[in-house]
Motif scaffolding. Structure first.
Motif, PDB file in Angstrom:
ATOM      1  N   VAL A 140     -14.487  91.114  42.451  1.00  9.00           N
ATOM      2  CA  VAL A 140     -14.445  91.862  41.199  1.00  9.00           C
ATOM      3  C   VAL A 140     -15.589  92.868  41.101  1.00  9.00           C
ATOM      4  CG1 VAL A 140     -13.263  90.002  39.987  1.00  9.00           C
ATOM      5  CG2 VAL A 140     -15.762  90.038  40.039  1.00  9.00           C
ATOM      6  N   ASN A 141     -16.665  92.672  41.828  1.00  7.32           N
ATOM      7  CA  ASN A 141     -17.782  93.614  41.750  1.00  7.32           C
ATOM      8  C   ASN A 141     -17.429  94.989  42.312  1.00  7.32           C
ATOM      9  OD1 ASN A 141     -19.205  91.515  40.696  1.00  7.32           O
ATOM     10  ND2 ASN A 141     -20.938  91.674  42.087  1.00  7.32           N
ATOM     11  N   PHE A 142     -16.414  95.079  43.148  1.00  9.21           N
ATOM     12  CA  PHE A 142     -16.042  96.353  43.763  1.00  9.21           C
ATOM     13  C   PHE A 142     -14.837  97.000  43.084  1.00  9.21           C
ATOM     14  CE2 PHE A 142     -17.711  93.513  47.114  1.00  9.21           C
ATOM     15  CZ  PHE A 142     -18.917  94.161  47.340  1.00  9.21           C
ATOM     16  N   PHE A 143     -14.159  96.255  42.189  1.00 12.98           N
ATOM     17  CA  PHE A 143     -12.990  96.806  41.489  1.00 12.98           C
ATOM     18  C   PHE A 143     -13.105  96.424  40.011  1.00 12.98           C
ATOM     19  CE2 PHE A 143     -11.800  95.695  45.854  1.00 12.98           C
ATOM     20  CZ  PHE A 143     -11.365  96.921  46.337  1.00 12.98           C
ATOM     21  N   ARG A 144     -14.115  96.995  39.344  1.00  9.53           N
ATOM     22  CA  ARG A 144     -14.405  96.624  37.970  1.00  9.53           C
ATOM     23  C   ARG A 144     -13.312  97.068  37.002  1.00  9.53           C
ATOM     24  NH1 ARG A 144     -19.651  95.673  36.745  1.00  9.53           N
ATOM     25  NH2 ARG A 144     -18.772  95.069  34.738  1.00  9.53           N
ATOM     26  N   SER A 145     -12.566  98.075  37.349  1.00  9.65           N
ATOM     27  CA  SER A 145     -11.536  98.584  36.440  1.00  9.65           C
ATOM     28  C   SER A 145     -10.178  97.926  36.654  1.00  9.65           C
ATOM     29  CB  SER A 145     -11.393 100.102  36.617  1.00  9.65           C
ATOM     30  OG  SER A 145     -11.032 100.412  37.958  1.00  9.65           O
ATOM     31  N   SER A 146     -10.078  97.011  37.606  1.00 11.23           N
ATOM     32  CA  SER A 146      -8.786  96.381  37.884  1.00 11.23           C
ATOM     33  C   SER A 146      -8.492  95.269  36.876  1.00 11.23           C
ATOM     34  CB  SER A 146      -8.785  95.803  39.309  1.00 11.23           C
ATOM     35  OG  SER A 146      -9.711  94.738  39.398  1.00 11.23           O
ATOM     36  N   PRO A 147      -7.235  94.905  36.682  1.00  9.40           N
ATOM     37  CA  PRO A 147      -6.894  93.796  35.774  1.00  9.40           C
ATOM     38  C   PRO A 147      -7.504  92.472  36.222  1.00  9.40           C
ATOM     39  CG  PRO A 147      -4.955  95.122  36.237  1.00  9.40           C
ATOM     40  CD  PRO A 147      -6.019  95.590  37.176  1.00  9.40           C
ATOM     41  N   THR A 148      -7.679  92.309  37.527  1.00  8.73           N
ATOM     42  CA  THR A 148      -8.275  91.074  38.034  1.00  8.73           C
ATOM     43  C   THR A 148      -9.714  90.922  37.548  1.00  8.73           C
ATOM     44  OG1 THR A 148      -6.891  91.239  40.006  1.00  8.73           O
ATOM     45  CG2 THR A 148      -8.786  89.759  40.107  1.00  8.73           C
ATOM     46  N   ALA A 149     -10.486  92.012  37.626  1.00  2.44           N
ATOM     47  CA  ALA A 149     -11.876  91.958  37.169  1.00  2.44           C
ATOM     48  C   ALA A 149     -11.951  91.670  35.672  1.00  2.44           C
ATOM     49  CB  ALA A 149     -12.577  93.262  37.512  1.00  2.44           C
ATOM     50  N   LYS A 150     -11.083  92.272  34.915  1.00  2.86           N
ATOM     51  CA  LYS A 150     -11.079  92.041  33.475  1.00  2.86           C
ATOM     52  C   LYS A 150     -10.707  90.596  33.150  1.00  2.86           C
ATOM     53  CE  LYS A 150      -9.895  96.850  32.424  1.00  2.86           C
ATOM     54  NZ  LYS A 150      -8.887  97.754  31.805  1.00  2.86           N
ATOM     55  N   ALA A 151      -9.780  90.039  33.924  1.00  2.00           N
ATOM     56  CA  ALA A 151      -9.383  88.650  33.687  1.00  2.00           C
ATOM     57  C   ALA A 151     -10.533  87.690  33.999  1.00  2.00           C
ATOM     58  CB  ALA A 151      -8.160  88.315  34.531  1.00  2.00           C
ATOM     59  N   PHE A 152     -11.281  87.975  35.065  1.00  5.41           N
ATOM     60  CA  PHE A 152     -12.418  87.111  35.407  1.00  5.41           C
ATOM     61  C   PHE A 152     -13.541  87.243  34.371  1.00  5.41           C
ATOM     62  CE2 PHE A 152     -10.784  86.660  39.808  1.00  5.41           C
ATOM     63  CZ  PHE A 152     -10.933  85.276  39.909  1.00  5.41           C
ATOM     64  N   ASP A 153     -13.741  88.425  33.851  1.00  2.75           N
ATOM     65  CA  ASP A 153     -14.770  88.585  32.814  1.00  2.75           C
ATOM     66  C   ASP A 153     -14.394  87.813  31.549  1.00  2.75           C
ATOM     67  OD1 ASP A 153     -16.221  90.176  34.511  1.00  2.75           O
ATOM     68  OD2 ASP A 153     -15.575  92.074  33.612  1.00  2.75           O
ATOM     69  N   LEU A 154     -13.122  87.824  31.223  1.00  5.34           N
ATOM     70  CA  LEU A 154     -12.676  87.055  30.057  1.00  5.34           C
ATOM     71  C   LEU A 154     -12.816  85.551  30.311  1.00  5.34           C
ATOM     72  CD1 LEU A 154     -11.445  87.018  27.238  1.00  5.34           C
ATOM     73  CD2 LEU A 154      -9.172  87.148  28.311  1.00  5.34           C
ATOM     74  N   LEU A 155     -12.469  85.121  31.527  1.00  2.00           N
ATOM     75  CA  LEU A 155     -12.627  83.714  31.885  1.00  2.00           C
ATOM     76  C   LEU A 155     -14.105  83.313  31.837  1.00  2.00           C
ATOM     77  CD1 LEU A 155     -11.474  81.037  32.965  1.00  2.00           C
ATOM     78  CD2 LEU A 155     -11.666  81.992  35.269  1.00  2.00           C
TER      79      LEU A 155
END
Length: 351
Positions: A140-155
């Motif tokens: 997620v550190n390399f794709f901060r704008s992806s839905p995956t990164a957003k999901a991990f930040d919410l988690l």
């Protein structure tokens, strides 16, 4: 007798006056002084003599007798019993905090520089950012704008709220069966937690069956997790820091005796010491599948809760029910993170 008659201060005469041809008598004291005066010149200071009792026998008038030596008193006697030797006053001394031995006077004591805290003593091994970008690593550190990164930040945010509400720190991340993405979730959640200001996160690769944290982060797989949990290695010798606020414990090779390692009481003591000395806010443990081995069951008493990772393509409701039954009475089920959910993005999570 001219000198004798003129020096009226030096002679002692009889009390009666003399008349006629009577010659005055000279006393013995006056004669002594007369003899001394004839032998010295006028104006020379008068020196004491043995005859008048002012110089002790055996000494010279030019060299007075030496002063008598003072007898040693009880206050000046040495403690060992030798008289005449004054007792010396020792300078205040300090004792070492570790061994209790004397280290010398305070004025000459050179205290060692204080050691840095345990977190700063962990060796820093930065990640190779270029290799991750070329290989398009799913971090997620390399794709901060992806839905995956957003999901991990919410988690991450929901997990932090739950841990702070109960005062918990240790979280196990496991899946019902192999291939559900437990290591992928553990690594990305650790990277997301490490971005929180003024926090410390530790990720431990406890999957002795199939260790993969080092390969995911592209770090040298030189960690001896078994030696660390048995107390043979210290924290600075085992842990590494790929980021300022993230430390990881790696496993170099699989080990079939994983359950026995986790059952060992020394393992619990090492983890307790790591939690206290590092000051970590969250400690994540990447564990093997719950339903395939007894490693997770052996390790449940060491964690505060479990984050279960399910795969939308292979995990069934029966798998989740079996995991919940195993956790019952042992630890808390913090939530279920759903991977590969159909038609709902790359990653979803539930609680």
């Amino acid at each position: 007798m001219k000198d004798t008659l003129t020096d009226t201060q030096s002679l002692t005469w009889p009390a009666q006056d003399f008349e006629g041809n009577e010659t005055p008598a000279m006393t013995q004291q006056g004669f002594k002084r007369f003899r001394r005066r004839k032998g010295r010149t006028q104006g020379e200071p008068e020196q004491p003599s043995v005859l008048d009792g002012r110089v002790e026998p055996g000494t010279s008038p030019d060299r007075p007798s030496p002063k008598p030596k003072a007898r040693p008193s009880d206050k000046t006697q040495h403690q060992s019993g030798f008289s005449g030797r004054p007792e010396t006053q020792d300078k205040p001394e300090v004792r070492g905090a570790a061994d209790g031995l004397r280290t010398g006077p305070v004025s000459q004591q050179q205290l060692p520089a204080p050691l840095p805290e345990m977190w700063e003593r962990i060796h820093r091994v930065p990640m190779d950012m270029r290799s991750h970008q070329v290989a398009r690593s799913p971090l997620v550190n390399f794709f901060r704008s992806s839905p995956t990164a957003k999901a991990f930040d919410l988690l991450r945010t929901r997990l932090l709220h739950s841990l702070k509400a109960h005062g918990w720190k240790r979280v196990a991340i496991a899946s019902p069966t192999a291939g559900c993405g437990a290591t992928f979730t553990a690594v990305n959640l650790a990277l997301s937690l490490a971005r929180v200001p003024n926090t410390r996160t530790i990720l431990m690769d406890m999957n002795f069956r199939r260790p993969a944290v080092a390969a995911t982060l592209r770090l040298p797989a030189a960690g001896d997790m078994r030696g660390f949990l048995s107390g043979e290695l210290s924290m600075p010798e085992h842990l590494v820091r790929p980021a300022e606020s993230l430390a990881v414990g790696l496993t170099a090779a699989p080990d079939r005796n994983a359950a026995e390692i986790l059952h060992d009481p020394t393992c619990a003591q090492v983890l307790d010491d790591m939690t206290l000395t590092t000051g970590a806010d969250v400690i994540l443990f990447d564990l093997p599948p719950v339903l395939e081995h007894d490693d997770v069951a052996a390790f449940l008493p060491q964690v505060d809760g479990v984050l279960l990772v399910a795969d939308g393509t292979r995990t069934t409701a029966a798998h989740l029910a079996a995991c919940e039954q195993m956790f019952k009475g042992q630890t808390q089920l913090l939530g279920v993170s759903l991977n590969r959910a159909r038609g709902a993005g790359l990653l979803q999570h539930g609680q």
